[in-house]
Design a protein around this motif. Structure first.
Motif, short mmCIF file in Angstrom:
data_model
loop_
_atom_site.label_atom_id
_atom_site.label_comp_id
_atom_site.label_asym_id
_atom_site.label_seq_id
_atom_site.Cartn_x
_atom_site.Cartn_y
_atom_site.Cartn_z
N GLY A 186 0.87 -1.35 0.01
CA GLY A 186 0.00 -0.08 -0.01
C GLY A 186 0.68 1.43 -0.14
N GLU A 187 0.21 2.22 0.34
CA GLU A 187 1.05 3.64 0.25
C GLU A 187 1.95 3.63 1.19
OE1 GLU A 187 0.81 6.13 -1.88
OE2 GLU A 187 -0.47 4.68 -3.23
N ASP A 188 1.79 3.10 2.47
CA ASP A 188 2.65 3.07 3.61
C ASP A 188 2.92 1.85 4.37
OD1 ASP A 188 0.29 2.80 4.64
OD2 ASP A 188 0.51 4.51 6.24
N TYR A 189 2.55 0.78 3.59
CA TYR A 189 2.70 -0.66 4.40
C TYR A 189 3.15 -1.89 3.30
CZ TYR A 189 -1.86 -1.94 2.56
OH TYR A 189 -2.78 -2.10 1.47
N LEU A 190 3.59 -2.93 4.01
CA LEU A 190 3.72 -4.13 3.12
C LEU A 190 3.29 -5.36 4.10
CD1 LEU A 190 5.26 -5.43 0.68
CD2 LEU A 190 7.25 -5.62 1.91
N ILE A 191 2.59 -6.24 3.39
CA ILE A 191 2.09 -7.52 3.97
C ILE A 191 2.83 -8.68 3.26
CG2 ILE A 191 0.12 -8.79 4.46
CD1 ILE A 191 -1.60 -6.32 4.75
N ALA A 192 3.35 -9.58 3.92
CA ALA A 192 3.87 -11.15 3.91
C ALA A 192 2.96 -12.14 4.46
CB ALA A 192 5.29 -10.74 4.18
N LYS A 193 3.09 -13.16 3.90
CA LYS A 193 2.57 -14.41 4.87
C LYS A 193 3.53 -15.43 4.94
CE LYS A 193 0.16 -16.50 0.96
NZ LYS A 193 -1.00 -17.09 0.46
N MET A 194 3.31 -16.26 6.01
CA MET A 194 4.22 -17.48 6.16
C MET A 194 3.45 -18.63 6.63
SD MET A 194 7.55 -17.69 8.43
CE MET A 194 6.80 -17.77 9.96
N PRO A 195 3.92 -19.83 5.97
CA PRO A 195 2.74 -20.85 6.41
C PRO A 195 3.54 -21.38 7.65
CG PRO A 195 4.31 -21.67 4.54
CD PRO A 195 4.42 -20.33 4.70
N VAL A 196 2.50 -21.86 8.55
CA VAL A 196 2.84 -22.24 10.04
C VAL A 196 2.87 -24.01 9.67
CG1 VAL A 196 2.47 -22.62 12.33
CG2 VAL A 196 1.87 -20.56 11.10
N THR A 197 4.05 -24.61 9.86
CA THR A 197 4.23 -26.02 9.38
C THR A 197 5.38 -26.31 10.45
OG1 THR A 197 5.78 -25.89 7.74
CG2 THR A 197 3.52 -25.85 7.11
N SER A 198 5.54 -27.69 10.54
CA SER A 198 6.54 -28.27 11.21
C SER A 198 7.90 -27.95 11.09
CB SER A 198 6.76 -29.80 11.32
OG SER A 198 6.97 -30.23 9.85
N LYS A 199 8.14 -27.34 9.60
CA LYS A 199 9.42 -26.60 9.42
C LYS A 199 9.81 -25.22 10.27
CE LYS A 199 9.61 -25.63 5.00
NZ LYS A 199 10.13 -25.22 3.78
N VAL A 200 8.62 -24.61 10.88
CA VAL A 200 8.83 -23.42 11.59
C VAL A 200 8.42 -23.69 13.03
CG1 VAL A 200 8.98 -21.84 9.65
CG2 VAL A 200 6.74 -22.37 10.56
N HIS A 201 8.18 -25.12 13.52
CA HIS A 201 7.70 -25.11 14.95
C HIS A 201 8.82 -25.30 15.87
CE1 HIS A 201 3.79 -27.24 13.97
NE2 HIS A 201 3.68 -26.20 13.74
N GLN A 202 8.87 -24.75 17.03
CA GLN A 202 9.67 -25.07 18.01
C GLN A 202 9.23 -26.95 18.62
OE1 GLN A 202 8.94 -22.05 20.81
NE2 GLN A 202 7.54 -23.31 21.84
N PRO A 203 10.28 -27.29 19.24
CA PRO A 203 9.95 -28.85 19.65
C PRO A 203 8.58 -29.18 20.17
CG PRO A 203 12.12 -28.27 20.49
CD PRO A 203 11.31 -26.77 19.91
N ASP A 204 7.94 -28.37 20.87
CA ASP A 204 6.60 -28.49 21.34
C ASP A 204 5.36 -28.38 20.43
OD1 ASP A 204 6.34 -25.79 21.55
OD2 ASP A 204 5.58 -25.79 23.55
N GLU A 213 11.31 -8.98 10.52
CA GLU A 213 12.53 -8.53 9.97
C GLU A 213 12.53 -8.53 8.34
OE1 GLU A 213 17.25 -7.54 10.28
OE2 GLU A 213 16.16 -8.67 11.84
N SER A 214 12.04 -9.70 7.70
CA SER A 214 12.16 -9.84 6.50
C SER A 214 10.95 -8.71 5.85
CB SER A 214 11.72 -11.21 6.06
OG SER A 214 12.56 -11.99 6.31
N VAL A 215 9.70 -8.54 6.35
CA VAL A 215 8.93 -7.66 5.87
C VAL A 215 9.28 -6.19 6.01
CG1 VAL A 215 7.05 -7.64 7.56
CG2 VAL A 215 6.38 -7.37 5.50
N GLY A 216 9.70 -5.94 7.39
CA GLY A 216 10.35 -4.69 7.58
C GLY A 216 11.46 -4.17 6.80
N SER A 217 12.35 -5.02 6.60
CA SER A 217 13.60 -4.61 5.77
C SER A 217 12.84 -4.55 4.30
CB SER A 217 14.40 -5.64 5.64
OG SER A 217 14.94 -5.48 7.25
N ALA A 218 12.06 -5.38 3.88
CA ALA A 218 11.63 -5.16 2.55
C ALA A 218 11.04 -3.96 2.39
CB ALA A 218 10.66 -6.56 2.13
N ALA A 219 9.97 -3.62 3.42
CA ALA A 219 9.50 -2.34 3.29
C ALA A 219 10.24 -0.95 2.95
CB ALA A 219 8.38 -2.15 4.48
#
Length: 141
Positions: free
Chosen positions: A32-50, A63-69
């Motif tokens: 948008g004029e003053d924002y950026l949106i990103a999405k990320m899937p929540v799967t076992s690849k990004v889970h902590q052990p529990d 950090e990825s979306v803020g730096s890209a913005a």
């Protein structure tokens, strides 16, 4: 979304090949004029052990979306952008689905910038809130 915005998003997606953003499957979805949106899937690849989303993965998304913005909204022909500080408050856990990060300016200075990144789930529940400080450093001529 108009064609220019689609071209910008396509360009930023292309820049993410063979990076952490590709590894985490982060996709930039809206600008948008003053924002950026990103999405990320929540799967076992990004889970902590529990079995819930790892806080570090949320910080990487923020950090990825803020730096890209910063890259999109600042003069990157004469300056390069670096993140210099990030803080995160994780408010809710999530086991599966998607998380969405929206970066908006809090402060847009010539040298430093402050971003607020809100991470929500598909139902718009606030999962984490982060603040990212970036710095614009002059490129060598």
């Amino acid at each position: 979304m108009n064609l220019d915005k689609e071209k910008i998003l396509a360009n930023i997606r292309e820049r993410c090949k063979n990076t952490l953003m590709e590894t985490l499957e982060i996709e930039y979805t809206e600008i948008g004029e003053d924002y950026l949106i990103a999405k990320m899937p929540v799967t076992s690849k990004v889970h902590q052990p529990d079995g819930v989303l790892h806080g570090g993965a949320m910080v990487a998304l923020a950090e990825s979306v803020g730096s890209a913005a910063s890259y999109l909204f600042l003069n990157t022909e004469d300056f390069f952008i670096r993140g210099i500080e990030i803080s995160a408050n994780h408010l809710k856990s999530i086991k599966e689905g998607w998380v969405f990060a929206k970066a908006t300016f809090i402060h847009k200075g010539r040298t430093t910038q402050l971003w607020e990144i809100k991470i929500t789930d598909s139902e718009k529940n606030l999962i984490s809130i982060c603040k990212l400080t970036t710095i614009a450093l002059p490129k060598s001529k």
